[in-house]
Design a protein around this motif. Structure first.
Motif, mmCIF file in Angstrom:
data_model
loop_
_atom_site.group_PDB
_atom_site.id
_atom_site.type_symbol
_atom_site.label_atom_id
_atom_site.label_comp_id
_atom_site.label_asym_id
_atom_site.label_seq_id
_atom_site.Cartn_x
_atom_site.Cartn_y
_atom_site.Cartn_z
ATOM 1 N N SER A 145 3.869 -4.268 4.627
ATOM 2 C CA SER A 145 4.665 -4.892 3.935
ATOM 3 C C SER A 145 6.262 -5.076 4.212
ATOM 4 O O SER A 145 6.468 -3.733 4.316
ATOM 5 C CB SER A 145 4.307 -4.597 2.443
ATOM 6 N N LEU A 146 6.804 -6.088 4.255
ATOM 7 C CA LEU A 146 8.301 -6.151 4.602
ATOM 8 C C LEU A 146 8.914 -6.056 3.047
ATOM 9 O O LEU A 146 10.049 -6.099 3.017
ATOM 10 C CB LEU A 146 8.576 -7.486 4.874
ATOM 11 N N SER A 147 8.147 -6.203 2.090
ATOM 12 C CA SER A 147 8.772 -6.553 0.898
ATOM 13 C C SER A 147 8.683 -5.249 -0.166
ATOM 14 O O SER A 147 9.712 -4.414 -0.260
ATOM 15 C CB SER A 147 8.330 -7.563 -0.024
ATOM 16 N N ASN A 148 7.592 -4.957 -0.718
ATOM 17 C CA ASN A 148 7.589 -3.966 -1.663
ATOM 18 C C ASN A 148 6.312 -3.435 -2.014
ATOM 19 O O ASN A 148 5.324 -4.044 -1.594
ATOM 20 C CB ASN A 148 8.366 -4.403 -2.880
ATOM 21 N N HIS A 149 6.072 -2.252 -3.055
ATOM 22 C CA HIS A 149 4.890 -1.909 -3.375
ATOM 23 C C HIS A 149 3.811 -2.898 -4.067
ATOM 24 O O HIS A 149 2.794 -3.020 -3.834
ATOM 25 C CB HIS A 149 4.888 -0.575 -4.200
ATOM 26 N N GLN A 150 4.638 -3.618 -4.778
ATOM 27 C CA GLN A 150 3.761 -4.777 -5.715
ATOM 28 C C GLN A 150 2.943 -5.698 -4.508
ATOM 29 O O GLN A 150 1.899 -6.105 -4.976
ATOM 30 C CB GLN A 150 4.954 -5.434 -6.694
ATOM 31 N N ASP A 151 3.832 -6.176 -3.495
ATOM 32 C CA ASP A 151 3.166 -6.983 -2.649
ATOM 33 C C ASP A 151 1.855 -6.337 -2.004
ATOM 34 O O ASP A 151 0.835 -6.830 -1.971
ATOM 35 C CB ASP A 151 4.125 -7.220 -1.332
ATOM 36 N N ILE A 152 1.897 -5.087 -1.647
ATOM 37 C CA ILE A 152 0.901 -4.303 -1.230
ATOM 38 C C ILE A 152 -0.351 -4.200 -2.428
ATOM 39 O O ILE A 152 -1.319 -4.683 -1.963
ATOM 40 C CB ILE A 152 0.989 -2.813 -0.720
ATOM 41 N N GLN A 153 -0.003 -3.958 -3.601
ATOM 42 C CA GLN A 153 -0.876 -3.688 -4.569
ATOM 43 C C GLN A 153 -1.594 -5.026 -4.894
ATOM 44 O O GLN A 153 -2.942 -5.197 -4.858
ATOM 45 C CB GLN A 153 -0.206 -3.445 -5.794
ATOM 46 N N LYS A 154 -0.756 -6.236 -4.541
ATOM 47 C CA LYS A 154 -1.459 -7.375 -4.910
ATOM 48 C C LYS A 154 -2.527 -7.801 -3.783
ATOM 49 O O LYS A 154 -3.554 -8.530 -3.954
ATOM 50 C CB LYS A 154 -0.407 -8.494 -5.208
ATOM 51 N N HIS A 155 -1.987 -7.398 -2.596
ATOM 52 C CA HIS A 155 -2.982 -7.892 -1.318
ATOM 53 C C HIS A 155 -4.258 -7.194 -1.407
ATOM 54 O O HIS A 155 -5.093 -7.908 -1.088
ATOM 55 C CB HIS A 155 -1.935 -7.639 -0.295
ATOM 56 N N VAL A 156 -4.124 -5.896 -1.765
ATOM 57 C CA VAL A 156 -5.356 -5.167 -1.676
ATOM 58 C C VAL A 156 -6.165 -5.324 -2.851
ATOM 59 O O VAL A 156 -7.339 -4.609 -2.991
ATOM 60 C CB VAL A 156 -5.051 -3.708 -1.109
ATOM 61 N N ASN A 157 -5.736 -5.799 -3.937
ATOM 62 C CA ASN A 157 -6.227 -5.902 -5.135
ATOM 63 C C ASN A 157 -6.733 -4.407 -6.015
ATOM 64 O O ASN A 157 -7.815 -4.602 -6.116
ATOM 65 C CB ASN A 157 -7.435 -6.972 -5.370
ATOM 66 N N ILE A 158 -5.977 -3.601 -5.911
ATOM 67 C CA ILE A 158 -6.279 -2.265 -6.352
ATOM 68 C C ILE A 158 -4.944 -1.970 -7.617
ATOM 69 O O ILE A 158 -3.793 -1.980 -7.273
ATOM 70 C CB ILE A 158 -6.005 -1.142 -5.357
ATOM 71 N N HIS A 159 -5.235 -1.897 -8.720
ATOM 72 C CA HIS A 159 -4.428 -1.859 -9.686
ATOM 73 C C HIS A 159 -4.507 -0.661 -10.673
ATOM 74 O O HIS A 159 -3.544 -0.305 -11.590
ATOM 75 C CB HIS A 159 -4.310 -2.990 -10.711
ATOM 76 N N LYS A 160 -5.525 0.216 -10.603
ATOM 77 C CA LYS A 160 -5.460 1.558 -11.481
ATOM 78 C C LYS A 160 -4.672 2.640 -10.826
ATOM 79 O O LYS A 160 -4.450 2.619 -9.586
ATOM 80 C CB LYS A 160 -6.867 2.046 -11.562
ATOM 81 N N ARG A 161 -3.601 3.215 -11.620
ATOM 82 C CA ARG A 161 -2.815 3.988 -11.453
ATOM 83 C C ARG A 161 -3.597 5.464 -10.411
ATOM 84 O O ARG A 161 -3.018 5.628 -9.393
ATOM 85 C CB ARG A 161 -2.304 4.992 -12.635
ATOM 86 N N ASN A 162 -4.715 5.701 -10.875
ATOM 87 C CA ASN A 162 -5.253 7.135 -10.033
ATOM 88 C C ASN A 162 -5.776 6.489 -8.682
ATOM 89 O O ASN A 162 -6.365 7.366 -7.948
ATOM 90 C CB ASN A 162 -6.374 7.835 -10.845
ATOM 91 N N ASP A 163 -5.792 5.355 -8.640
ATOM 92 C CA ASP A 163 -6.293 4.692 -7.247
ATOM 93 C C ASP A 163 -5.398 4.556 -6.330
ATOM 94 O O ASP A 163 -5.622 4.255 -4.864
ATOM 95 C CB ASP A 163 -7.001 3.404 -7.387
ATOM 96 N N ILE A 164 -4.062 4.917 -6.551
ATOM 97 C CA ILE A 164 -3.108 4.396 -5.689
ATOM 98 C C ILE A 164 -2.251 5.741 -5.433
ATOM 99 O O ILE A 164 -1.595 6.305 -6.354
ATOM 100 C CB ILE A 164 -1.855 3.162 -6.149
ATOM 101 N N LEU A 165 -1.950 6.060 -4.213
ATOM 102 C CA LEU A 165 -0.768 7.424 -3.885
ATOM 103 C C LEU A 165 0.145 6.553 -2.940
ATOM 104 O O LEU A 165 -0.271 6.027 -2.078
ATOM 105 C CB LEU A 165 -1.799 8.170 -3.197
ATOM 106 N N SER A 166 1.439 6.926 -3.413
ATOM 107 C CA SER A 166 2.578 6.337 -2.664
ATOM 108 C C SER A 166 3.134 7.668 -2.254
ATOM 109 O O SER A 166 3.665 8.542 -2.970
ATOM 110 C CB SER A 166 3.564 5.753 -3.528
ATOM 111 N N ILE A 167 3.612 7.517 -1.011
ATOM 112 C CA ILE A 167 4.165 8.853 -0.308
ATOM 113 C C ILE A 167 5.509 8.104 0.307
ATOM 114 O O ILE A 167 5.428 7.244 0.997
ATOM 115 C CB ILE A 167 3.200 9.273 0.814
#
Length: 189
Positions: A145-167
């Motif tokens: 992604s060139l933009s942001n975390h929201q772009d990634i989340q939207k693209h992969v369609n994963i929205h639950k907090r415990n399903d996403i880990l950002s490093i």
């Protein structure tokens, strides 16, 4: 269970990467015998906006006038911008090193069916260049992604907090990850 892992590319998967914009910026302006203040090295601007911002600085304009005996033109701005991009491309190729454990880490995540993604601060051309370097080393990131975390989340369609880990390793990406309400891991260099 984690389904998506988002990496901030600079400093986490490759080293020296975060210095490339600084080295490129310094080199580009030194080529024109213009010395820029250090505070421009710590920026989160797009490349073109950064160049325009620097060239609109009164001290930079004075240096330019002393050097070239004329004001900065649009042609000058575009030339410096293109020189800066060329310099970044060269330095990515010459200095970017993939951190040794990157391939193993990405492979382990993918073996566990965890989607891997990267947020890049570089433009599309440079991000694609880095992606090609990764793929030539058999490191296959699922999504860039060139933009942001929201772009990634939207693209992969994963929205639950415990399903996403950002490093990440900087404040900017920590703020971005907070926008999608995910689990965070901060890395100190």
């Amino acid at each position: 269970m984690v389904k998506l892992c988002i990496f901030n590319l600079s400093g986490l998967l490759v080293d020296k990467y975060s210095l490339i914009p600084i080295i490129s910026l310094r080199h580009t302006f030194l080529h024109h015998k213009i010395y820029i203040p250090r505070y421009y090295f710590n920026h989160k601007y797009t490349d073109y906006y950064l160049i325009r911002t620097i060239l609109s600085d009164r001290s930079i304009q004075q240096q330019w006038y002393q050097q070239y005996h004329r004001d900065i033109s649009q042609y000058d701005i575009d030339t410096i911008y293109n020189n800066y991009l060329d310099s970044k491309t060269r330095y990515i190729h010459e200095y970017m090193n993939i951190i040794p454990q990157t391939k193993r880490c990405i492979n382990k995540l993918q073996e566990k069916n965890i989607i891997t993604s990267v947020v890049s601060d570089f433009n599309e051309f440079h991000t694609n260049h880095i992606q090609n370097i990764f793929e030539n080393k058999n490191i296959h990131i699922d999504y860039y992604s060139l933009s942001n975390h929201q772009d990634i989340q939207k693209h992969v369609n994963i929205h639950k907090r415990n399903d996403i880990l950002s490093i990440h390793d900087n404040q900017y990406h920590l703020q971005q990850s907070r926008l999608i309400d995910c689990n965070n891991v901060g890395v100190i260099r």
